[in-house]
Design an enzyme around this catalytic site. Structure first.
Site, mmCIF file in Angstrom:
data_model
loop_
_atom_site.group_PDB
_atom_site.id
_atom_site.type_symbol
_atom_site.label_atom_id
_atom_site.label_comp_id
_atom_site.label_asym_id
_atom_site.label_seq_id
_atom_site.Cartn_x
_atom_site.Cartn_y
_atom_site.Cartn_z
ATOM 1 N N ASP A 9 84.053 25.627 55.849
ATOM 2 C CA ASP A 9 84.002 26.586 55.701
ATOM 3 C C ASP A 9 82.853 28.098 54.442
ATOM 4 O OD1 ASP A 9 85.128 29.880 55.849
ATOM 5 O OD2 ASP A 9 86.943 28.908 54.998
ATOM 6 N N GLY A 31 85.396 34.680 64.682
ATOM 7 C CA GLY A 31 83.821 33.438 64.947
ATOM 8 C C GLY A 31 84.228 34.402 63.172
ATOM 9 N N VAL A 32 82.814 33.864 62.840
ATOM 10 C CA VAL A 32 82.755 33.933 60.970
ATOM 11 C C VAL A 32 82.553 35.438 60.941
ATOM 12 C CG1 VAL A 32 79.634 34.211 61.435
ATOM 13 C CG2 VAL A 32 80.737 33.060 59.851
ATOM 14 N N ASP A 33 82.180 36.203 61.711
ATOM 15 C CA ASP A 33 82.137 37.279 61.301
ATOM 16 C C ASP A 33 84.088 37.487 61.188
ATOM 17 O OD1 ASP A 33 82.194 40.402 60.709
ATOM 18 O OD2 ASP A 33 81.798 40.578 62.702
ATOM 19 N N SER A 116 74.889 33.769 66.165
ATOM 20 C CA SER A 116 74.267 34.156 67.435
ATOM 21 C C SER A 116 74.440 32.426 68.274
ATOM 22 C CB SER A 116 72.835 33.966 68.118
ATOM 23 O OG SER A 116 72.276 35.463 68.343
ATOM 24 N N GLY A 118 78.031 31.254 68.524
ATOM 25 C CA GLY A 118 79.161 31.731 68.690
ATOM 26 C C GLY A 118 79.337 32.361 69.914
#
Length: 166
Positions: A9, A31-33, A116, A118
């Site tokens: 993570d 997602g990660v955002d 980019s 995901g």
């Protein structure tokens, strides 16, 4: 500058900066955002609201707020449309601009997610090759950067990064 692969993570890393694979509004997403915005707390969203967004390929820096990382560098990767819409150039620019912002702050370490890869649909192998090529470029004289982490959320991306680094 050492390039390492780390699985886990990204929001838990104690580094100079973590990179957020953001959307152009910089106001959070999936997602990660979304994970970075949740972990950093509402102060991050409030700060991002003052930035006026970010075009694809560019980057913006904010404090890390409640994250262990000092800063978050937000970059907007390209949506994959088959590769003929400047996607490789724009993805390269994401890495280049993030590294430049980290150096401008004098940071020693930075961690990148798979930008980019995901919901934006960039093929993993192609994206990993671009990431590694940009990270292996010679840094300016006196660069503060000593360590770059390629953060893989899953084991599949670890293998893709290992292959790209080989």
């Amino acid at each position: 500058m050492e390039i390492r692969i780390w699985q886990g993570d990204i929001t838990t890393l104690e580094v100079g900066a973590i990179v957020n694979a953001a959307n152009s509004s910089l106001l959070g997403g999936g997602g990660v955002d979304g994970a970075i915005h949740r972990a950093a707390g509402p102060e991050l969203l409030a700060h991002c609201r003052t930035l006026g967004g970010c075009p694809t390929g560019e980057a913006r820096i904010t404090p890390g707020f409640r994250l262990p990382a000092r800063f978050v560098i937000h970059t907007v990767g390209p949506v994959w449309h088959g590769g003929s819409h400047r996607e490789p150039e724009l993805l390269s620019n994401c890495y280049r601009n993030c590294l430049a912002l980290a150096e401008a702050e004098g940071l020693a370490s930075i961690a990148f997610p798979a930008i980019s890869c995901g919901v934006y649909g960039y093929p993993l192998q192609l994206a990993a090759r671009i990431a590694v090529a940009e990270l292996k470029r010679p840094r300016p004289a006196g660069s503060s950067l000593r360590e770059v982490l390629l953060v893989a959320f899953g084991q599949d991306m670890v293998f893709v990064y290992q292959d790209a680094l080989a």
